[in-house]
Scaffold this motif. Structure first.
Motif, mmCIF file in Angstrom:
data_model
loop_
_atom_site.group_PDB
_atom_site.id
_atom_site.type_symbol
_atom_site.label_atom_id
_atom_site.label_comp_id
_atom_site.label_asym_id
_atom_site.label_seq_id
_atom_site.Cartn_x
_atom_site.Cartn_y
_atom_site.Cartn_z
ATOM 1 N N ASP A 30 0.839 -1.202 0.000
ATOM 2 C CA ASP A 30 0.000 0.000 0.000
ATOM 3 C C ASP A 30 0.873 1.250 0.000
ATOM 4 N N GLY B 132 -11.075 -5.642 4.502
ATOM 5 C CA GLY B 132 -9.740 -6.004 4.069
ATOM 6 C C GLY B 132 -8.955 -6.707 5.163
ATOM 7 N N ALA C 122 -7.016 -5.453 7.397
ATOM 8 C CA ALA C 122 -6.949 -4.668 8.640
ATOM 9 C C ALA C 122 -5.619 -4.818 9.380
HETATM 10 P P1 NAD Z 1 -9.813 -2.681 5.953
HETATM 11 O O1 NAD Z 1 -11.192 -3.166 5.650
HETATM 12 O O2 NAD Z 1 -8.763 -3.701 6.088
HETATM 13 O O3 NAD Z 1 -9.844 -1.804 7.298
HETATM 14 C C1 NAD Z 1 -10.571 -0.586 7.421
HETATM 15 C C2 NAD Z 1 -10.813 -0.308 8.929
HETATM 16 O O4 NAD Z 1 -11.819 -1.206 9.411
HETATM 17 C C3 NAD Z 1 -9.582 -0.553 9.797
HETATM 18 O O5 NAD Z 1 -9.548 0.394 10.831
HETATM 19 C C4 NAD Z 1 -9.785 -1.932 10.369
HETATM 20 O O6 NAD Z 1 -9.177 -2.139 11.620
HETATM 21 C C5 NAD Z 1 -11.318 -2.005 10.465
HETATM 22 N N1 NAD Z 1 -11.788 -3.376 10.252
HETATM 23 C C6 NAD Z 1 -11.828 -4.047 9.062
HETATM 24 N N2 NAD Z 1 -12.280 -5.285 9.253
HETATM 25 C C7 NAD Z 1 -12.539 -5.419 10.563
HETATM 26 C C8 NAD Z 1 -13.019 -6.487 11.372
HETATM 27 N N3 NAD Z 1 -13.346 -7.686 10.857
HETATM 28 N N4 NAD Z 1 -13.157 -6.280 12.705
HETATM 29 C C9 NAD Z 1 -12.864 -5.098 13.250
HETATM 30 N N5 NAD Z 1 -12.407 -4.037 12.540
HETATM 31 C C10 NAD Z 1 -12.232 -4.201 11.209
HETATM 32 O O7 NAD Z 1 -9.454 -1.644 4.780
HETATM 33 P P2 NAD Z 1 -8.091 -0.836 4.516
HETATM 34 O O8 NAD Z 1 -7.481 -0.408 5.798
HETATM 35 O O9 NAD Z 1 -8.447 0.175 3.501
HETATM 36 O O10 NAD Z 1 -7.134 -1.886 3.807
HETATM 37 C C11 NAD Z 1 -6.173 -2.684 4.508
HETATM 38 C C12 NAD Z 1 -5.595 -3.702 3.536
HETATM 39 O O11 NAD Z 1 -6.624 -4.588 3.087
HETATM 40 C C13 NAD Z 1 -5.011 -3.060 2.275
HETATM 41 O O12 NAD Z 1 -3.821 -3.729 1.962
HETATM 42 C C14 NAD Z 1 -6.068 -3.298 1.221
HETATM 43 O O13 NAD Z 1 -5.518 -3.372 -0.066
HETATM 44 C C15 NAD Z 1 -6.632 -4.617 1.667
HETATM 45 N N6 NAD Z 1 -8.028 -4.889 1.236
HETATM 46 C C16 NAD Z 1 -8.308 -6.169 0.861
HETATM 47 C C17 NAD Z 1 -9.600 -6.514 0.519
HETATM 48 C C18 NAD Z 1 -9.889 -7.952 0.148
HETATM 49 O O14 NAD Z 1 -9.042 -8.791 0.366
HETATM 50 N N7 NAD Z 1 -11.038 -8.258 -0.388
HETATM 51 C C19 NAD Z 1 -10.623 -5.574 0.580
HETATM 52 C C20 NAD Z 1 -10.308 -4.266 0.993
HETATM 53 C C21 NAD Z 1 -9.000 -3.940 1.336
#
Ligand code: NAD
Length: 364
Positions: free
Chosen positions: A81, A280, A282
């Motif tokens: 990222d 994602g 997280a």
């Molecule tokens: P993210 O969804 O990972 O997190 C966003 C926020 O939500 C963070 O503060 C995180 O702690 C919180 N969060 C997410 N899922 C949670 C859960 N199950 N329980 C509690 N809190 C939760 O999105 P991001 O921060 O924009 O991306 C992080 C990484 O994930 C990046 O590398 C991105 O490319 C990747 N990503 C992957 C996918 C996928 O695999 N389908 C989707 C979106 C982002």
């Protein structure tokens, strides 16, 4: 009695923590209902790059192709990222597996649990009773259209938005079929006042609609849909749209439900489907047992229903989640100031609560 082969792709960050509970729930469902589910774990994303230098090893792809369903955590790592110039990236694994398995329909139910209404930024009275099922086209449109390039002097960039009638018709049909089992209303979202590809989209959806005379079809422009979704979410039943509009609209809709940690999704085509939470990897909370596993657990309910046709089993998972929320158990992301401290659980504690309800359901 069903016998199924399920591939688990834990992926990165919190992926392994949440898929562990998705798997455990499926094991308990199999045991309660007398089915046999075989599980195999494979690498994808950053974890796969570390081990094999590729985000989707052939071995993973082959196993997925042979399986009956796939449970995926998430992929992604801050290392990529923060460095857009890296050529080998975790998300390439995700795009490739969707393409290879022909997963053209991304299905996202927006489920609003009454107990979590406070977690949304919208007013409770707008939300209570809202129930929306999104169908986002996943393998076409501007994310895949060719040509795509940057001019030699770097001053112009081109992406191509392309759809064929076949691509539109097959996802429209899935949306109408789903509407027949629900409230028989489909909103098709496009930008037909500006885009030629949207005019083809609209024309094709109208043709498919003729096979479903009982379903009310409403066309809506994307800009209006983005506004209507937060103005009056209850007007929607099934929504069908293209890849980029769907990407944006479903993230907006996720906020109606309050937390990313609660929303499941299914990506399906004509064969094996992938079931995954919409969140994602997280990295900010990975390894701390703070991840909410309920989106992944609810993704297993979609798997049981859509890929295996096991409706009662699917409902048992949704009921178990509903029940623990009614009892007041929360992970940190869905807790509020009113949640007693001893009701805020970690990933394993809340996962275990769900499992206990699957083993011994509360009689309605
Ligand atoms: P993210 O969804 O990972 O997190 C966003 C926020 O939500 C963070 O503060 C995180 O702690 C919180 N969060 C997410 N899922 C949670 C859960 N199950 N329980 C509690 N809190 C939760 O999105 P991001 O921060 O924009 O991306 C992080 C990484 O994930 C990046 O590398 C991105 O490319 C990747 N990503 C992957 C996918 C996928 O695999 N389908 C989707 C979106 C982002």
């Amino acid at each position: 009695m069903a016998e199924k082969n399920i591939i688990v792709l834990p992926g990165d960050g919190i992926g392994p923590e949440v898929t562990a509970w998705g798997r455990k729930v499926l094991e308990e469902v199999a045991s309660r209902f007398g089915h046999t589910f075989h599980f195999e774990e494979k690498l994808i994303g950053h974890a796969a790059i570390e081990a094999t230098e590729t985000p989707l090893p052939d071995d993973t792809l082959e196993a997925c192709k042979k399986s009956d369903a796939i449970l995926l955590g998430a992929v992604g790592h801050p290392m990529y990222d923060n460095d857009p110039s890296r050529k080998v990236r975790p998300e390439q694994g995700l795009l490739k597996i969707r393409k290879e398995l022909g997963l053209y329909a991304n299905i996202r139910p927006i489920i609003i649990f009454d107990e979590l209404i406070h977690a949304s930024s919208l007013k409770s009275e707008l939300l209570r009773g809202a129930d929306i099922l999104f169908f986002r086209e996943l393998t076409g449109g501007i994310y895949f259209g060719e040509p795509r390039y940057r001019s030699d002097d770097g001053q112009i960039a081109v992406d191509t938005l392309k759809y064929s009638k076949m691509e539109v018709a097959r996802i429209a049909r899935k949306a109408f079929e789903a509407a027949m089992t629900r409230n028989k209303r489909v909103h098709s979202v496009d930008k037909a006042n500006v885009l030629e590809s949207s005019r083809l989209w609209r024309e094709t959806v109208n043709e498919v609609a003729q096979d479903f005379p009982e379903v009310e079809l409403i066309h809506m422009f994307i800009d209006n849909a983005a506004m209507q979704l937060i103005r009056q979410p209850k007007q929607f039943d099934v929504v069908v749209t293209g890849n980029m509009f769907g990407d944006i609209l479903t993230d907006e809709a996720s906020q109606i439900a309050g937390s990313l940690g609660m929303l499941p999704s299914a990506s399906v085509g004509d064969h094996t489907g992938i079931y995954e939470p919409i969140h994602g990897s997280a990295p900010d909370i990975a390894g701390q047992k703070l991840a909410n596993p309920l989106a992944t657990i609810l993704s297993t309910a979609l798997m049981l229903d859509i890929s295996f046709g096991l409706k009662e089993e699917s409902q048992s998972v949704i009921d178990a989640v509903d029940q623990i929320l009614k009892e007041g158990w929360r992970t940190k992301d869905i807790s509020s100031d009113e949640t007693p401290a001893d009701h805020v659980l970690d990933t394993d504690e809340i996962g275990n609560k769900v499992v206990q309800h699957i083993i011994s359901p509360v009689e309605a």
